[in-house]
Scaffold this motif. Structure first.
Motif, short mmCIF file in Angstrom:
data_model
loop_
_atom_site.label_atom_id
_atom_site.label_comp_id
_atom_site.label_asym_id
_atom_site.label_seq_id
_atom_site.Cartn_x
_atom_site.Cartn_y
_atom_site.Cartn_z
N ALA A 68 -29.10 5.72 43.53
CA ALA A 68 -30.28 5.25 43.73
C ALA A 68 -31.38 6.18 43.55
CB ALA A 68 -30.23 5.07 45.30
N LEU A 69 -30.82 7.55 43.58
CA LEU A 69 -31.98 8.68 43.31
C LEU A 69 -32.55 8.70 42.19
CD1 LEU A 69 -33.23 11.31 44.87
CD2 LEU A 69 -31.27 12.53 43.71
N ARG A 70 -31.91 8.68 41.08
CA ARG A 70 -32.46 8.46 39.75
C ARG A 70 -33.62 7.29 39.78
NH1 ARG A 70 -31.16 6.18 34.77
NH2 ARG A 70 -31.88 7.40 32.94
N ARG A 71 -32.84 6.04 39.96
CA ARG A 71 -33.74 4.96 39.89
C ARG A 71 -35.01 4.95 40.75
NH1 ARG A 71 -29.87 -0.26 38.88
NH2 ARG A 71 -28.11 0.77 37.74
N HIS A 72 -34.84 5.70 41.96
CA HIS A 72 -36.00 5.84 42.85
C HIS A 72 -37.01 6.63 42.03
CE1 HIS A 72 -38.26 6.52 46.86
NE2 HIS A 72 -38.28 7.49 46.27
N LEU A 76 -34.10 -1.46 42.01
CA LEU A 76 -34.56 -0.04 41.76
C LEU A 76 -34.66 0.00 40.48
CD1 LEU A 76 -32.89 1.93 44.44
CD2 LEU A 76 -35.12 1.14 44.66
N GLY A 77 -35.35 1.10 39.82
CA GLY A 77 -35.24 1.68 38.49
C GLY A 77 -36.20 0.64 37.70
N ALA A 78 -35.90 0.57 36.42
CA ALA A 78 -36.60 0.07 35.28
C ALA A 78 -36.45 -1.45 35.57
CB ALA A 78 -36.17 0.26 33.71
N LEU A 110 -39.27 1.58 47.75
CA LEU A 110 -39.34 3.02 47.95
C LEU A 110 -38.40 3.35 49.25
CD1 LEU A 110 -42.74 3.82 46.79
CD2 LEU A 110 -40.55 4.27 45.45
N LYS A 111 -38.11 2.49 50.00
CA LYS A 111 -37.33 2.76 51.38
C LYS A 111 -36.05 2.65 51.22
CE LYS A 111 -40.90 1.05 54.13
NZ LYS A 111 -41.29 -0.24 55.28
N LEU A 112 -35.41 2.11 49.89
CA LEU A 112 -34.03 1.69 49.82
C LEU A 112 -33.06 3.07 49.65
CD1 LEU A 112 -34.39 -1.55 47.52
CD2 LEU A 112 -33.97 -1.28 50.02
N LYS A 113 -33.65 4.12 48.86
CA LYS A 113 -33.10 5.31 49.02
C LYS A 113 -32.45 5.88 49.87
CE LYS A 113 -35.45 9.01 47.68
NZ LYS A 113 -35.11 10.01 48.75
N GLU A 114 -33.21 5.87 51.14
CA GLU A 114 -32.82 6.32 52.39
C GLU A 114 -31.81 5.45 53.10
OE1 GLU A 114 -33.42 9.44 53.08
OE2 GLU A 114 -34.76 9.53 51.04
N ILE A 115 -31.75 4.19 52.82
CA ILE A 115 -30.77 3.41 53.68
C ILE A 115 -29.46 2.87 52.73
CG2 ILE A 115 -32.58 2.78 55.29
CD1 ILE A 115 -33.05 0.33 53.87
N MET A 116 -29.36 3.44 51.72
CA MET A 116 -27.88 3.22 50.83
C MET A 116 -26.67 3.55 51.86
SD MET A 116 -29.29 1.78 48.13
CE MET A 116 -27.85 1.86 47.13
N ALA A 138 -41.08 6.13 41.21
CA ALA A 138 -42.14 6.70 41.55
C ALA A 138 -43.18 7.53 40.32
CB ALA A 138 -41.53 8.04 42.45
N ASP A 139 -42.44 7.63 39.47
CA ASP A 139 -43.18 8.16 38.15
C ASP A 139 -43.79 6.87 37.58
OD1 ASP A 139 -42.14 10.68 38.23
OD2 ASP A 139 -40.42 10.33 36.70
N PHE A 140 -43.28 5.66 37.51
CA PHE A 140 -44.17 4.59 37.11
C PHE A 140 -45.31 4.30 37.92
CE2 PHE A 140 -45.12 0.05 38.12
CZ PHE A 140 -45.48 -0.45 36.97
N LEU A 141 -45.33 4.25 39.17
CA LEU A 141 -46.40 4.23 40.27
C LEU A 141 -47.32 5.44 39.98
CD1 LEU A 141 -44.35 3.26 43.38
CD2 LEU A 141 -45.87 1.70 42.05
N GLU A 142 -47.04 6.56 39.87
CA GLU A 142 -48.04 7.69 39.52
C GLU A 142 -48.70 7.16 38.14
OE1 GLU A 142 -48.33 12.46 38.70
OE2 GLU A 142 -46.40 11.48 39.31
#
Length: 212
Positions: A192-196, A126-128, A177-183, A200-204
């Motif tokens: 995970a939240l900040r990295r997620h 996740l994240g950068a 993008l699914k990983l945040k919910e299954i930690m 999401a900002d990168f994809l936008e």
């Protein structure tokens, strides 16, 4: 036990140092440090098993070996070369086998040690750094950065996940993008939240630039 950690580090560095797919020694070391951080915050699990599993978690990975069996044999050879009780060797192999994503088809982890190492491995996706690793792996596999005519796969078998046609951008939606919910751990969820959100900002931004 410090000598065991040192020997394991040396072995993994020798095997993984020149990996171009984002599964290099630096990835392994980040996962080790994340796992130990989670262990310290949660105050659960066997520290030695957590550290060893984090260091060895990619050694038998099927995508990094000619076959699944070849990877398992490589891990077995190393474990037989160090002084470790058979029960501990078996525990390590169980942890390592249970943490892989496998297209979302893997069963639940069976120990707190596996839960911690799995969270650490997923955090590094996740994240950068996760973004960088995604494109490194996609390029190595010959996948396009993005192809609007290749659909995101909602459900996959393990073989489809490993071998099916996709793109690096699709991989964000198929897995990352699914990983945040299954930690597994509270610490892992918080990290995970900040990295997620960064992904999401990168994809936008990516799609804003793609669409001109």
């Amino acid at each position: 036990m410090q000598q065991l950690i040192i020997k394991t580090e040396q072995y993994v560095k020798q095997i993984m140092s020149f990996d171009p797919t984002g599964h290099d020694w630096f990835h392994v070391d980040r996962v080790r440090r994340l796992a130990l951080k989670i262990h310290e915050k949660e105050q659960i699990g066997d520290r030695l098993m957590i550290e060893l599993a984090a260091l060895l978690h990619d050694i038998p990975d099927e995508k990094l070996n000619p076959t699944k069996q070849a990877g398992e044999e490589k891990l077995d050879r190393f474990l037989q070369s160090v002084f470790l009780e058979e029960s501990r060797r078996n525990q390590l192999k169980e942890i390592i086998d249970s943490i892989s994503y496998k297209g979302g088809n893997n069963s639940a982890v069976t120990s707190v040690e596996a839960a911690i190492v799995q969270d650490a491995d997923r955090l590094d996706a996740l994240g950068a750094i996760g973004i960088a690793r995604t494109f490194a792996y996609g390029g190595k596999k010959g996948q396009p950065i993005y192809d609007p005519f290749v659909s995101v796969r909602e459900e996959m078998t393990y073989n489809e996940y490993r071998m099916g046609k996709t793109s690096s951008i699709n991989h964000f939606y198929e897995k990352l993008l699914k990983l945040k919910e299954i930690m597994n751990t509270n610490t892992g969820k918080e990290m995970a939240l900040r990295r997620h959100e960064y992904m999401a900002d990168f994809l936008e931004e990516f799609f804003e630039e793609w669409n001109g």
